[in-house]
Write an enzyme that holds these catalytic residues in place. Structure first.
Site, PDB file in Angstrom:
ATOM      1  N   HIS A   1       0.866  -1.389  -0.085  1.00  0.00           N
ATOM      2  CA  HIS A   1       0.319   0.054  -0.112  1.00  0.00           C
ATOM      3  C   HIS A   1       0.672   0.981  -0.064  1.00  0.00           C
ATOM      4  O   HIS A   1       1.577   1.416   0.662  1.00  0.00           O
ATOM      5  CB  HIS A   1      -1.006   0.057   1.155  1.00  0.00           C
ATOM      6  CG  HIS A   1      -0.238  -0.454   2.520  1.00  0.00           C
ATOM      7  ND1 HIS A   1       0.284   1.277   3.174  1.00  0.00           N
ATOM      8  CD2 HIS A   1       0.473  -1.334   3.182  1.00  0.00           C
ATOM      9  CE1 HIS A   1       0.760   0.558   3.987  1.00  0.00           C
ATOM     10  NE2 HIS A   1       0.818  -0.341   4.199  1.00  0.00           N
ATOM     11  N   ASP A   2       0.110   2.242  -0.330  1.00  0.00           N
ATOM     12  CA  ASP A   2       0.674   3.501  -1.302  1.00  0.00           C
ATOM     13  C   ASP A   2       2.434   3.576  -1.393  1.00  0.00           C
ATOM     14  O   ASP A   2       3.282   4.694  -1.262  1.00  0.00           O
ATOM     15  CB  ASP A   2       0.973   4.334   0.393  1.00  0.00           C
ATOM     16  CG  ASP A   2      -0.255   3.975   0.631  1.00  0.00           C
ATOM     17  OD1 ASP A   2      -1.317   5.343   0.040  1.00  0.00           O
ATOM     18  OD2 ASP A   2      -0.751   3.593   2.143  1.00  0.00           O
TER      19      ASP A   2
ATOM     20  N   GLY B   1       4.861  -1.038   3.023  1.00  0.00           N
ATOM     21  CA  GLY B   1       4.203  -0.066   2.781  1.00  0.00           C
ATOM     22  C   GLY B   1       5.488   1.137   2.766  1.00  0.00           C
ATOM     23  O   GLY B   1       5.729   1.186   3.283  1.00  0.00           O
TER      24      GLY B   1
END
Length: 261
Positions: A118-119, A136
């Protein structure tokens, strides 16, 4: 060509000349650009945006929910650029409230079994070799190459034109233009071969080497080295890029291999 054995949600937006092989699954709120190839058993989940002329191979899962406890179901996306190759069983998760999106640039090669969490932001012309794992909010800048089995800690940054040895554990930031290897991961020189391949002149490579001599070979701490670099090495885009990267590092940059600190 869209195979009848593939599942394509009627609200998915599919470009021209897209090939979708049998048993692929394309959910709603997906955009796929012209000329992209989707192999069998690929799963593309809501919130995914894929550019033109990409190749996504069997078993890849794009746009899965973040593996992060702070994710509460907010609307987030995965944004993948043009001309990327995503090999077998790669997983790319969408963003969380931290950045709201996971991004992969253009002309990247993401080899089999790699994971982009994520991200993350992956730049242009990046290579992630087999089984590379990005935690992440990792940032991988343009032209970086991560060898097979590399593990990257959350929040780490990897600079432009970096070469990371296979099997490495990345726990600190890696500044631009360098090779990183050994255990623990350390600076082992300037990525001169990679830079020559990208048309950097010998004079420019020597300039970059001079910067890193102050950072890694003169015994200065980073603050001292940056002050000396600012006064003794002429201003250039590459010098300033290195200095800004080191100044902005929150996790700290990797040490030289000789260091006992």
């Amino acid at each position: 060509m869209k195979e009848s054995l593939a599942y394509i949600h009627p609200e998915a937006k599919i470009g021209q000349n897209v090939t979708i092989e049998p048993f692929a699954t394309i959910y709603n709120d997906v955009v796929i650009g012209d000329g992209t190839y989707i192999s069998s058993n690929v799963t593309i989940l809501p919130g995914t945006r894929i550019g033109k002329n990409c190749k996504i191979h069997s078993g890849a899962v794009i746009g899965g929910d973040p593996q992060d406890l702070k994710y509460k179901g907010e609307y987030t996306t995965v944004e993948i650029g043009d001309n990327n190759t995503i090999r077998e069983f790669v997983t790319i998760n969408k963003g969380t409230s931290a950045a709201m999106k996971t991004v992969v640039g253009n002309n990247c090669l993401i080899m089999a079994y790699s994971h982009i969490a994520h991200d993350c932001v992956v730049g242009n012309a990046v290579i992630l070799a087999n089984s590379t794992q990005l935690a992440g909010e990792v940032r991988v800048h343009d032209w970086a190459i991560l060898g097979g089995g590399t593990l990257v800690h959350q929040f780490c940054r990897i600079g432009e034109h970096v070469m990371v040895s296979g099997g490495s554990r990345v726990g600190k930031d890696i500044p631009p233009f360098v090779k990183a290897g050994r255990e623990p991961l350390s600076f082992v020189g300037v990525n001169s071969i990679g830079l020559r391949r990208r048309q950097y002149s010998n004079d420019k490579i020597r300039e970059i080497q001079d910067v890193y001599r102050f950072l890694y070979q003169k015994g200065y701490n980073n603050k001292q080295a940056l002050e000396i670099i600012a006064t003794e090495i002429p201003q250039s885009e590459e010098r300033d890029m290195i200095m800004e990267f080191v100044k902005e590092s929150h996790r700290g940059v990797i040490k030289g291999y000789y260091s006992e600190k």
